[in-house]
Design a protein around this motif. Sequence first.
Motif, mmCIF file in Angstrom:
data_model
loop_
_atom_site.group_PDB
_atom_site.id
_atom_site.type_symbol
_atom_site.label_atom_id
_atom_site.label_comp_id
_atom_site.label_asym_id
_atom_site.label_seq_id
_atom_site.Cartn_x
_atom_site.Cartn_y
_atom_site.Cartn_z
ATOM 1 N N ASP A 111 6.852 -0.078 20.587
ATOM 2 C CA ASP A 111 6.677 -0.506 19.426
ATOM 3 C C ASP A 111 7.305 -0.243 18.040
ATOM 4 N N PRO A 112 7.918 -1.191 17.166
ATOM 5 C CA PRO A 112 8.842 -0.810 16.257
ATOM 6 C C PRO A 112 7.954 -0.104 14.944
ATOM 7 N N THR A 113 6.873 -0.394 14.998
ATOM 8 C CA THR A 113 5.899 0.206 13.913
ATOM 9 C C THR A 113 5.603 1.791 14.475
ATOM 10 N N GLU A 114 5.451 1.914 15.555
ATOM 11 C CA GLU A 114 5.512 3.184 16.052
ATOM 12 C C GLU A 114 6.610 4.025 15.869
ATOM 13 N N LEU A 115 7.595 3.423 16.395
ATOM 14 C CA LEU A 115 8.783 4.011 16.075
ATOM 15 C C LEU A 115 9.189 4.593 14.822
ATOM 16 N N ALA A 116 8.941 3.595 13.841
ATOM 17 C CA ALA A 116 9.151 4.075 12.488
ATOM 18 C C ALA A 116 8.371 5.125 11.840
ATOM 19 N N ALA A 117 7.129 5.034 12.463
ATOM 20 C CA ALA A 117 5.930 6.217 11.985
ATOM 21 C C ALA A 117 6.459 7.444 12.649
ATOM 22 N N ARG A 118 6.802 7.482 14.180
ATOM 23 C CA ARG A 118 6.601 8.809 14.552
ATOM 24 C C ARG A 118 8.188 9.372 15.027
ATOM 25 N N ASP A 119 9.236 8.434 14.748
ATOM 26 C CA ASP A 119 10.705 8.973 15.154
ATOM 27 C C ASP A 119 11.631 8.049 14.359
ATOM 28 N N GLU A 120 11.497 7.924 13.189
ATOM 29 C CA GLU A 120 12.242 7.314 12.342
ATOM 30 C C GLU A 120 13.894 7.431 12.454
ATOM 31 N N ALA A 121 14.009 8.955 12.307
ATOM 32 C CA ALA A 121 15.482 9.336 12.916
ATOM 33 C C ALA A 121 16.181 9.278 14.060
ATOM 34 N N GLY A 122 15.278 9.033 15.143
ATOM 35 C CA GLY A 122 15.591 8.840 16.454
ATOM 36 C C GLY A 122 16.000 9.990 17.225
ATOM 37 N N LEU A 123 15.384 11.349 16.695
ATOM 38 C CA LEU A 123 15.907 12.462 17.144
ATOM 39 C C LEU A 123 14.631 13.243 17.828
ATOM 40 N N ARG A 124 13.435 12.645 18.092
ATOM 41 C CA ARG A 124 12.243 13.355 18.349
ATOM 42 C C ARG A 124 12.614 13.816 19.811
ATOM 43 N N TRP A 125 13.639 13.457 20.513
ATOM 44 C CA TRP A 125 13.569 14.019 21.874
ATOM 45 C C TRP A 125 14.287 15.472 21.690
ATOM 46 N N SER A 126 14.737 15.778 20.749
ATOM 47 C CA SER A 126 15.471 16.925 20.404
ATOM 48 C C SER A 126 14.594 18.331 20.337
ATOM 49 N N TYR A 127 13.576 17.750 19.776
ATOM 50 C CA TYR A 127 12.474 18.947 19.364
ATOM 51 C C TYR A 127 11.131 18.712 20.103
ATOM 52 N N ASP A 128 10.836 17.506 20.526
ATOM 53 C CA ASP A 128 9.306 16.951 21.044
ATOM 54 C C ASP A 128 9.767 16.180 22.306
ATOM 55 N N PRO A 129 10.203 16.292 23.378
ATOM 56 C CA PRO A 129 10.606 15.600 24.247
ATOM 57 C C PRO A 129 9.364 14.813 24.946
ATOM 58 N N ASP A 130 8.391 15.279 24.986
ATOM 59 C CA ASP A 130 7.091 14.799 25.499
ATOM 60 C C ASP A 130 6.431 13.698 24.508
ATOM 61 N N GLY A 131 6.630 14.127 23.285
ATOM 62 C CA GLY A 131 6.400 13.027 22.195
ATOM 63 C C GLY A 131 7.160 11.825 22.220
ATOM 64 N N CYS A 132 8.497 11.994 22.679
ATOM 65 C CA CYS A 132 9.453 11.009 22.733
ATOM 66 C C CYS A 132 9.300 10.143 23.904
ATOM 67 N N CYS A 133 8.920 10.770 25.082
ATOM 68 C CA CYS A 133 8.767 9.895 26.311
ATOM 69 C C CYS A 133 7.432 9.003 25.981
ATOM 70 N N ASP A 134 6.340 9.760 25.317
ATOM 71 C CA ASP A 134 5.095 9.097 25.261
ATOM 72 C C ASP A 134 5.387 7.888 24.329
ATOM 73 N N LEU A 135 6.223 8.044 23.217
ATOM 74 C CA LEU A 135 6.390 6.952 22.402
ATOM 75 C C LEU A 135 7.145 5.642 22.966
ATOM 76 N N ARG A 136 8.270 6.141 23.624
ATOM 77 C CA ARG A 136 9.355 5.282 24.267
ATOM 78 C C ARG A 136 9.005 4.772 25.542
ATOM 79 N N LYS A 137 8.259 5.360 26.665
ATOM 80 C CA LYS A 137 8.009 5.191 27.883
ATOM 81 C C LYS A 137 6.458 5.004 28.161
ATOM 82 N N VAL A 138 5.617 6.131 27.949
ATOM 83 C CA VAL A 138 4.410 5.740 28.437
ATOM 84 C C VAL A 138 3.543 4.673 27.650
#
Length: 253
Positions: A111-138
């Motif tokens: 969801d683009p709104t969720e991406l903007a709120a939780r991973d605007e820089a696109g780097l969440r994978w580098s410090y919170d891979p679980d959160g990145c997977c939740d946002l982009r996959k789960v």
Amino acid sequence: MAEAAQRRVDRIDVRSRWSAADAIRLNRLFTGADTHEMLATLLREHMLGDVAIVSSFGAESAVLLDLVAAVDRTVPVLFLDTGKHFAETLAYRDALATRLGLTDLRVLAPDPTELAARDEAGLRWSYDPDGCCDLRKVRPLERALAGFDASITGRKAFQATTRAALPRFEVDGDRLKVNPLANWTRADIDAHFAARALPRHPLEAQGFASIGCSPCTSRVQPGEDPRSGRWRGWDKTECGIHTDTGEDDQPSF
């Protein structure tokens, strides 16, 4: 073969939601059935209700997709486009879907709104891979599966120690999850690729045995589990769309 399949059909009630007891019963009913017979019975008799394949179009995905396409090319195929895939994976997805004649490939995006709120820089994978997977996959998959009674996955027991007890049938909440290749070996996979002249993922030749998002996928060294290159350096073995299967939770037949 046909009589055995019909006996299985006669002993199963199609339902819209499933329980652990149903998964146990299905595992018992299909004990000894080969994979093609099992899929043909399940899909042609509509025993699963509304069903979709969840595919990463990764290193071994072509085998399951080929087996399902041989029965029904119209089964929806759900692909999670996380925005972090290798370009090779996206090209392989399109080429394989065309090759197998898949008619209902559904590309799921965060969801683009969720991406903007939780991973605007696109780097969440580098410090919170679980959160990145939740946002982009789960989350995207949960939304997509809301209308389905069952899903089909390409997981296999040999891929990692965390999947060693993987059964053919299990439940995820009240949805049935089918793992047709659960008891296949690496040799079985390679033999099917050869017999069907299926194209390999182009990154396999470069040492990638299990292929996910590019920032979190590395080459696998000889002797390592095929999934050891995923999230290397993190205490993480799954993206979250599948949970570990233990013998105490889901008996394996």
